[in-house]
Design an enzyme around this catalytic site. Structure first.
Site: not given
Length: 453
Positions: A43-44
């Site tokens: 997700v980063k």
């Protein structure tokens, strides 16, 4: 033709997957937002590129510059993709509790990796917060990202992740559950969704050793709650600006063991090979099941890929060493199976006490059986040695037979653990297990305690 101009164009629009077996005890629809489909497998990627683009726009990041960030690995990967495409150097400062796979992956995509100790205060000059800041001050033409307090982090999820979840659930999402680290994901998604439906409940998953849950409930930043933990990617010993506690309805804490066990369950029962924080997140969902009704739509976000934890949660030896494997320990042989390859360390009656002490120090043991030509005839324990030393400073040059205690009890390999436990007392600190063919192994209180699940 349909193609992305570069790898950054593939970030986002990750799938939503219905969970079935691992959530069978929950009477609601549980959907997983699987962020491992991002190009950097987490997700980063979303916020990493957003932070870079915002820093470029306002001049904090200049052409040919060096990006510096403290990361648990995933943000570093997202920053690396941005750095490669946009032509920047990257220095990632990481803690020594992070998996080797994460460090190797960062180096593989061109990042310089600086490793710092985990178990230090945030203000300690050795902490990865402090080292990151220092490197940014010492490095010309550099930009310190500071994902914890960089609000572009939250904004990325407000602009991307939140709208995706809303659209994929057709606005029917009733609960959002996610592990909380920097706070960007939970705060950005919560802001977007609550603007459209204030009744949606936002739950954060915290870990033991972190301050979030108690601070949210009491407003107290309790330093006594801070201690090192194994779970990666969630929890903090600081309060990042990206954590907007006003948007979060509650927290639940998940143990290191449960996070690890459920990480493996997701792979085995759902075929979803995701990371450590995903295990914590799904266990958090199970802990919150009484909050869900049959018509609810519960969305849980899985941060990253299981490939970064192959040497940890997906390694039986690593799990076993920490007591995380669900293995039944019922007999003497179960207590010693993990160290059967180690020889039984003994000392002879006529050897000097100094020899026994040297052997105990070398093998890092506290008890040692004493033998003569007839077999086991006595024992030495570090507490006994200490007691004798107080009254006799010349103890080391005496033969072992003069101070040895009674021999340890000997049991068969099939003896139940309950029976072995009864043999321990103030005067007896170990038990010997008979393995056949004249071989024996030692069981200590430490082995008994280690078998407790």
């Amino acid at each position: 033709m349909k193609y992305a101009d570069n790898i950054l164009g593939t970030i986002g629009n990750t799938p939503m997957v219905k969970l079935n077996k691992v959530t069978k005890e929950i009477d609601a629809l549980v959907l997983a937002k699987v962020e491992t489909f991002n190009p950097g497998n987490s997700v980063k990627d979303r916020m990493a590129v957003k932070m870079i683009e915002d820093a470029e726009a306002d001049g904090r990041l200049k052409p040919g510059g060096t990006i510096i960030e403290g990361t648990s690995g995933n943000t570093g990967m997202g920053l690396a993709l941005g750095a490669i495409v946009k032509g920047y150097k990257l220095v990632c400062v990481i803690t020594d509790k992070q998996s080797k796979e994460k460090m190797d992956i960062l180096r593989a995509v061109g990042a310089k990796v600086v490793v710092c100790p985990t178990d230090v205060e945030p203000t300690d000059p050795r902490s990865y917060y402090s080292v990151s800041r220092r490197l940014s001050e010492e490095t010309p033409n550099s930009w310190y990202v500071n994902q914890y307090d960089n609000m572009s982090n939250t904004q990325a999820h407000y602009e991307q992740t939140g709208p995706e979840i809303w659209e994929q659930t057709d606005g029917k999402v009733t609960h959002f559950v996610v592990g909380v680290g920097t706070g960007g994901t939970i705060s950005g998604v919560a802001k977007y969704i609550k603007e459209r439906n204030p009744n949606v409940k936002i739950w954060g998953v915290d870990t033991y050793g972190s301050v979030f849950k108690k601070y949210h409930e009491t407003g107290i930043f309790d330093e006594n709650e801070i201690y090192s933990y194994i779970t990666e990617g969630i929890g903090e010993d600081i309060l990042p600006k990206n954590v907007d506690f006003s948007l979060i309805d509650g927290f639940t804490k998940v143990t290191d063991k449960d996070a690890a066990v459920y990480t493996r369950k997701l792979a085995l029962e759902e075929g979803i090979f995701v990371g450590n924080s995903a295990g914590a997140a799904i266990k958090g969902v199970l802990q919150l099941k009484e909050h869900f009704r049959p018509d609810d739509v519960v969305v849980v976000l899985f941060h990253d890929s299981g490939s970064r934890y192959v040497g940890k949660m997906f390694n039986d030896d690593w799990m076993r060493e920490r007591g995380f494997l669900e293995e039944e320990v019922a007999k003497a042989e179960d207590l010693i199976k993990d160290h059967l390859d180690k020889p039984l360390v003994v000392v002879r009656t006529e050897e000097l006490v100094s020899h026994a002490i040297e052997r105990m120090r070398k093998y890092k043991i506290s008890q040692i059986p004493v033998i003569d030509i007839n077999g086991f005839v006595g024992s030495l324990d570090e507490s006994d040695l200490f007691r004798h030393y107080v009254t006799d400073k010349n103890l080391a040059e005496k033969p072992v037979r003069e101070i040895m205690g009674k021999p340890y009890p000997v049991v068969k390999a099939g003896t139940p653990v309950e029976e072995i436990s009864k043999l321990f007392s103030k005067d007896n600190q170990a038990v010997l297990v008979e393995l056949g063919e004249g071989r024996h192994h030692i069981v200590t209180k430490y082995d008994i305690i280690g078998s407790i699940k």
